[in-house]
Design a protein around this motif. Structure first.
Motif, PDB file in Angstrom:
ATOM      1  N   GLU A  19      -8.236 -46.265   4.461  1.00  0.00           N
ATOM      2  CA  GLU A  19      -7.318 -45.638   3.513  1.00  0.00           C
ATOM      3  C   GLU A  19      -6.230 -44.813   4.189  1.00  0.00           C
ATOM      4  O   GLU A  19      -5.675 -43.902   3.591  1.00  0.00           O
ATOM      5  N   GLY A  20      -5.920 -45.110   5.428  1.00  0.00           N
ATOM      6  CA  GLY A  20      -4.816 -44.450   6.092  1.00  0.00           C
ATOM      7  C   GLY A  20      -5.113 -43.075   6.661  1.00  0.00           C
ATOM      8  O   GLY A  20      -4.220 -42.417   7.181  1.00  0.00           O
ATOM      9  N   TRP A  21      -6.359 -42.599   6.545  1.00  0.00           N
ATOM     10  CA  TRP A  21      -6.719 -41.295   7.108  1.00  0.00           C
ATOM     11  C   TRP A  21      -7.015 -41.446   8.594  1.00  0.00           C
ATOM     12  O   TRP A  21      -7.656 -42.415   9.009  1.00  0.00           O
ATOM     13  N   SER A  22      -6.586 -40.485   9.378  1.00  0.00           N
ATOM     14  CA  SER A  22      -6.896 -40.479  10.808  1.00  0.00           C
ATOM     15  C   SER A  22      -8.374 -40.203  11.007  1.00  0.00           C
ATOM     16  O   SER A  22      -9.071 -39.757  10.100  1.00  0.00           O
ATOM     17  N   GLU A  23      -8.832 -40.428  12.216  1.00  0.00           N
ATOM     18  CA  GLU A  23     -10.177 -40.007  12.593  1.00  0.00           C
ATOM     19  C   GLU A  23     -10.213 -38.481  12.615  1.00  0.00           C
ATOM     20  O   GLU A  23      -9.170 -37.828  12.710  1.00  0.00           O
ATOM     21  N   THR A  24     -11.390 -37.903  12.541  1.00  0.00           N
ATOM     22  CA  THR A  24     -11.543 -36.452  12.626  1.00  0.00           C
ATOM     23  C   THR A  24     -11.246 -35.991  14.044  1.00  0.00           C
ATOM     24  O   THR A  24     -11.742 -36.579  15.007  1.00  0.00           O
ATOM     25  N   GLU A  25     -10.422 -34.956  14.154  1.00  0.00           N
ATOM     26  CA  GLU A  25     -10.030 -34.427  15.455  1.00  0.00           C
ATOM     27  C   GLU A  25     -10.219 -32.913  15.471  1.00  0.00           C
ATOM     28  O   GLU A  25     -10.209 -32.285  14.411  1.00  0.00           O
ATOM     29  N   PRO A  26     -10.353 -32.316  16.665  1.00  0.00           N
ATOM     30  CA  PRO A  26     -10.413 -30.849  16.746  1.00  0.00           C
ATOM     31  C   PRO A  26      -9.105 -30.246  16.245  1.00  0.00           C
ATOM     32  O   PRO A  26      -8.025 -30.808  16.463  1.00  0.00           O
ATOM     33  N   ALA A  27      -9.207 -29.110  15.576  1.00  0.00           N
ATOM     34  CA  ALA A  27      -8.012 -28.437  15.062  1.00  0.00           C
ATOM     35  C   ALA A  27      -7.102 -28.006  16.207  1.00  0.00           C
ATOM     36  O   ALA A  27      -7.567 -27.641  17.284  1.00  0.00           O
ATOM     37  N   THR A  28      -5.822 -28.047  15.950  1.00  0.00           N
ATOM     38  CA  THR A  28      -4.796 -27.637  16.914  1.00  0.00           C
ATOM     39  C   THR A  28      -4.173 -26.318  16.457  1.00  0.00           C
ATOM     40  O   THR A  28      -4.462 -25.830  15.359  1.00  0.00           O
ATOM     41  N   GLU A  29      -3.299 -25.761  17.275  1.00  0.00           N
ATOM     42  CA  GLU A  29      -2.572 -24.552  16.883  1.00  0.00           C
ATOM     43  C   GLU A  29      -1.760 -24.798  15.619  1.00  0.00           C
ATOM     44  O   GLU A  29      -1.657 -23.922  14.752  1.00  0.00           O
ATOM     45  N   GLU A  30      -1.169 -25.983  15.492  1.00  0.00           N
ATOM     46  CA  GLU A  30      -0.378 -26.329  14.308  1.00  0.00           C
ATOM     47  C   GLU A  30      -1.247 -26.352  13.051  1.00  0.00           C
ATOM     48  O   GLU A  30      -0.842 -25.849  12.004  1.00  0.00           O
ATOM     49  N   ILE A  31      -2.452 -26.897  13.153  1.00  0.00           N
ATOM     50  CA  ILE A  31      -3.362 -26.932  12.004  1.00  0.00           C
ATOM     51  C   ILE A  31      -3.786 -25.511  11.637  1.00  0.00           C
ATOM     52  O   ILE A  31      -3.853 -25.162  10.454  1.00  0.00           O
ATOM     53  N   GLN A  32      -4.016 -24.657  12.618  1.00  0.00           N
ATOM     54  CA  GLN A  32      -4.345 -23.264  12.327  1.00  0.00           C
ATOM     55  C   GLN A  32      -3.174 -22.571  11.641  1.00  0.00           C
ATOM     56  O   GLN A  32      -3.358 -21.788  10.708  1.00  0.00           O
ATOM     57  N   ARG A  33      -1.959 -22.865  12.074  1.00  0.00           N
ATOM     58  CA  ARG A  33      -0.771 -22.283  11.437  1.00  0.00           C
ATOM     59  C   ARG A  33      -0.713 -22.682   9.961  1.00  0.00           C
ATOM     60  O   ARG A  33      -0.440 -21.856   9.091  1.00  0.00           O
ATOM     61  N   ILE A  34      -1.001 -23.947   9.671  1.00  0.00           N
ATOM     62  CA  ILE A  34      -1.029 -24.423   8.287  1.00  0.00           C
ATOM     63  C   ILE A  34      -2.079 -23.642   7.498  1.00  0.00           C
ATOM     64  O   ILE A  34      -1.823 -23.180   6.387  1.00  0.00           O
ATOM     65  N   CYS A  35      -3.267 -23.483   8.074  1.00  0.00           N
ATOM     66  CA  CYS A  35      -4.341 -22.736   7.402  1.00  0.00           C
ATOM     67  C   CYS A  35      -3.920 -21.296   7.120  1.00  0.00           C
ATOM     68  O   CYS A  35      -4.174 -20.778   6.026  1.00  0.00           O
ATOM     69  N   ASP A  36      -3.291 -20.669   8.095  1.00  0.00           N
ATOM     70  CA  ASP A  36      -2.835 -19.297   7.908  1.00  0.00           C
ATOM     71  C   ASP A  36      -1.849 -19.208   6.737  1.00  0.00           C
ATOM     72  O   ASP A  36      -1.898 -18.269   5.947  1.00  0.00           O
ATOM     73  N   GLU A  37      -0.975 -20.212   6.627  1.00  0.00           N
ATOM     74  CA  GLU A  37       0.030 -20.217   5.553  1.00  0.00           C
ATOM     75  C   GLU A  37      -0.578 -20.428   4.174  1.00  0.00           C
ATOM     76  O   GLU A  37      -0.064 -19.897   3.191  1.00  0.00           O
ATOM     77  N   VAL A  38      -1.631 -21.227   4.075  1.00  0.00           N
ATOM     78  CA  VAL A  38      -2.195 -21.552   2.754  1.00  0.00           C
ATOM     79  C   VAL A  38      -3.415 -20.708   2.395  1.00  0.00           C
ATOM     80  O   VAL A  38      -3.995 -20.888   1.331  1.00  0.00           O
ATOM     81  N   LYS A  39      -3.786 -19.770   3.248  1.00  0.00           N
ATOM     82  CA  LYS A  39      -4.976 -18.951   2.997  1.00  0.00           C
ATOM     83  C   LYS A  39      -4.928 -18.296   1.613  1.00  0.00           C
ATOM     84  O   LYS A  39      -5.910 -18.309   0.875  1.00  0.00           O
ATOM     85  N   GLY A  40      -3.796 -17.744   1.243  1.00  0.00           N
ATOM     86  CA  GLY A  40      -3.656 -17.098  -0.057  1.00  0.00           C
ATOM     87  C   GLY A  40      -3.900 -18.055  -1.213  1.00  0.00           C
ATOM     88  O   GLY A  40      -4.547 -17.703  -2.209  1.00  0.00           O
ATOM     89  N   GLN A  41      -3.409 -19.286  -1.098  1.00  0.00           N
ATOM     90  CA  GLN A  41      -3.624 -20.293  -2.138  1.00  0.00           C
ATOM     91  C   GLN A  41      -5.108 -20.630  -2.265  1.00  0.00           C
ATOM     92  O   GLN A  41      -5.628 -20.787  -3.376  1.00  0.00           O
ATOM     93  N   VAL A  42      -5.795 -20.734  -1.123  1.00  0.00           N
ATOM     94  CA  VAL A  42      -7.231 -21.041  -1.129  1.00  0.00           C
ATOM     95  C   VAL A  42      -7.997 -19.875  -1.758  1.00  0.00           C
ATOM     96  O   VAL A  42      -8.891 -20.077  -2.587  1.00  0.00           O
ATOM     97  N   GLU A  43      -7.635 -18.655  -1.392  1.00  0.00           N
ATOM     98  CA  GLU A  43      -8.305 -17.478  -1.955  1.00  0.00           C
ATOM     99  C   GLU A  43      -8.119 -17.414  -3.476  1.00  0.00           C
ATOM    100  O   GLU A  43      -9.051 -17.052  -4.198  1.00  0.00           O
ATOM    101  N   GLU A  44      -6.944 -17.786  -3.965  1.00  0.00           N
ATOM    102  CA  GLU A  44      -6.717 -17.835  -5.414  1.00  0.00           C
ATOM    103  C   GLU A  44      -7.630 -18.852  -6.084  1.00  0.00           C
ATOM    104  O   GLU A  44      -8.223 -18.582  -7.126  1.00  0.00           O
ATOM    105  N   ARG A  45      -7.728 -20.039  -5.483  1.00  0.00           N
ATOM    106  CA  ARG A  45      -8.542 -21.111  -6.071  1.00  0.00           C
ATOM    107  C   ARG A  45     -10.029 -20.776  -6.084  1.00  0.00           C
ATOM    108  O   ARG A  45     -10.742 -21.170  -6.989  1.00  0.00           O
ATOM    109  N   THR A  46     -10.495 -20.079  -5.047  1.00  0.00           N
ATOM    110  CA  THR A  46     -11.930 -19.784  -4.935  1.00  0.00           C
ATOM    111  C   THR A  46     -12.275 -18.387  -5.439  1.00  0.00           C
ATOM    112  O   THR A  46     -13.453 -18.040  -5.502  1.00  0.00           O
TER     113      THR A  46
END
Length: 98
Positions: free
Chosen positions: A7-34
């Motif tokens: 289905e076009g998904w990549s294999e699972t890979e270790p998180a990178t600095e860029e992925i952590q940056r994304i997480c930092d940016e969306v943390k507030g959205q996740v906290e709202e949802r949960t």
């Protein structure tokens, strides 16, 4: 280069600095949802899927035995939107698109 699988998904890979940056940016959205505030919010692994932008499925350690699977859409231009959150995962759970 990232290998793509079912289905076009990549294999699972270790998180990178860029992925952590994304997480930092969306943390507030996740906290709202949960309806939860997280002290720790560390990306461990991720998968990606090219669409009209990029989908990311990220395993996040949120402290103690709390592991989240978070689906993030990155539109062209960089706008990030959380499109799904699954709670109740373990460190060992595979990242499966939902």
């Amino acid at each position: 280069m990232t290998d793509f699988c079912h289905e076009g998904w990549s294999e699972t890979e270790p998180a990178t600095e860029e992925i952590q940056r994304i997480c930092d940016e969306v943390k507030g959205q996740v906290e709202e949802r949960t309806n939860t505030k997280y002290g720790i919010f560390r990306a461990l692994q991720y998968r990606s899927q090219v669409v009209e932008g990029m989908n990311y499925l990220i395993k996040i350690h949120a402290g103690g035995f709390i592991y989240l699977h978070v689906m993030v859409f990155e539109a062209y231009g960089g706008k990030l939107s959380v499109i799904g959150v699954e709670e109740g995962h373990t460190k060992e759970d595979p990242l499966v698109p939902f």
